[in-house]
Scaffold this motif. Structure first.
Motif, short mmCIF file in Angstrom:
data_model
loop_
_atom_site.label_atom_id
_atom_site.label_comp_id
_atom_site.label_asym_id
_atom_site.label_seq_id
_atom_site.Cartn_x
_atom_site.Cartn_y
_atom_site.Cartn_z
N ILE A 92 0.83 -1.21 0.00
CA ILE A 92 0.00 0.00 0.00
C ILE A 92 0.86 1.25 0.00
O ILE A 92 0.59 2.22 -0.72
CB ILE A 92 -0.95 -0.01 1.22
CG1 ILE A 92 -2.02 -1.08 1.03
CG2 ILE A 92 -1.58 1.36 1.43
CD1 ILE A 92 -2.91 -1.28 2.22
N VAL A 130 -6.88 2.36 -3.76
CA VAL A 130 -5.82 2.34 -2.76
C VAL A 130 -6.36 2.74 -1.39
O VAL A 130 -6.01 2.14 -0.37
CB VAL A 130 -4.65 3.26 -3.19
CG1 VAL A 130 -3.61 3.36 -2.07
CG2 VAL A 130 -4.00 2.72 -4.46
N THR A 134 -6.44 0.45 1.90
CA THR A 134 -5.86 0.92 3.15
C THR A 134 -6.81 0.70 4.31
O THR A 134 -6.40 0.25 5.39
CB THR A 134 -5.51 2.43 3.04
OG1 THR A 134 -4.60 2.63 1.95
CG2 THR A 134 -4.88 2.92 4.32
#
Length: 219
Positions: A92, A130, A134
């Motif tokens: 990440i 993303v 997360t």
């Protein structure tokens, strides 16, 4: 537990977590210390459940002994769980680094939404993915420990159970997410609480939510 007794226990668990982390020179001690805290919290929840049911509660070892016994027992297993988490967060971080132009893109490129790569109109969508990853990784990072403390299954099954719990128990997942956000807000608003309770308080809150949801067997 009374509020004062609970606060003292969480404070002592926070100190033990620090000691356990340092005992493994941080790298090898962080995850066993986390697992040991959850092992103690699990026994606390089981004892409280027996007391509420009017059952006898067998004697337990002291907090110091219980923590270090769990620390030693979970040394290898906890670090294997931690290695997966570190890998996930590393991926990440790399994705976010690329998207923000930290690799060869420069600030001017990042300002146009393309980061190091010219993603064009796809940039907001990829950035959203993303962000979602997360959030999922953050939830996995805290939920896996109560389940690992409760079940002695192989780690692939523990990960499947953790992901299944987050997907199938949406109210519980939202409650855990609220705990994480509240913890961050409290740490930012009252930073003096960080050295007092550290992660012990959110660990306890999440463990309590999972335990009271009924998804865990009482044995």
């Amino acid at each position: 537990m009374g509020l004062g007794e609970l606060g003292l226990r969480l404070f002592l668990l926070h100190l033990l977590w620090i000691a356990g982390t340092l005992a493994g020179l941080v790298v090898a001690g962080l995850f066993p210390a986390t697992a040991a805290v959850h092992a103690v919290l699990r026994e606390d929840q089981r004892e409280a459940a027996r007391e509420r049911a009017g059952e006898d509660t067998p004697p337990r070892p002291g907090l110091w002994r219980a923590f270090w016994s769990a620390w030693r027992a979970e040394l290898g297993r906890a670090n294997r769980i931690g290695a997966v988490l570190v890998l996930g967060w590393a991926v990440i971080a790399l994705d976010r680094w690329i998207l923000t132009g930290a690799i060869g893109g420069g600030s001017s490129t990042a300002a146009h939404g393309g980061g190091a790569l010219d993603l064009g109109a796809a940039a907001p969508w990829i950035s959203g993915v993303v962000v979602a990853l997360t959030i999922v990784t953050a939830l996995l990072s805290i939920v896996v420990w109560p389940l690992a403390a409760h079940f002695d299954d192989p780690l692939p099954r523990i990960w499947r159970m953790t992901l299944s719990l987050l997907v199938t128990r949406l109210p519980l997942t939202l409650s855990i997410a609220a705990v994480l956000m509240a913890s961050v807000w409290v740490w930012q608003s009252i930073p003096g609480l960080v050295p007092v309770f550290g992660l012990a308080l959110p660990f306890w809150a999440v463990s309590m939510l999972i335990w009271r949801s009924g998804v865990l067997p009482r044995t």
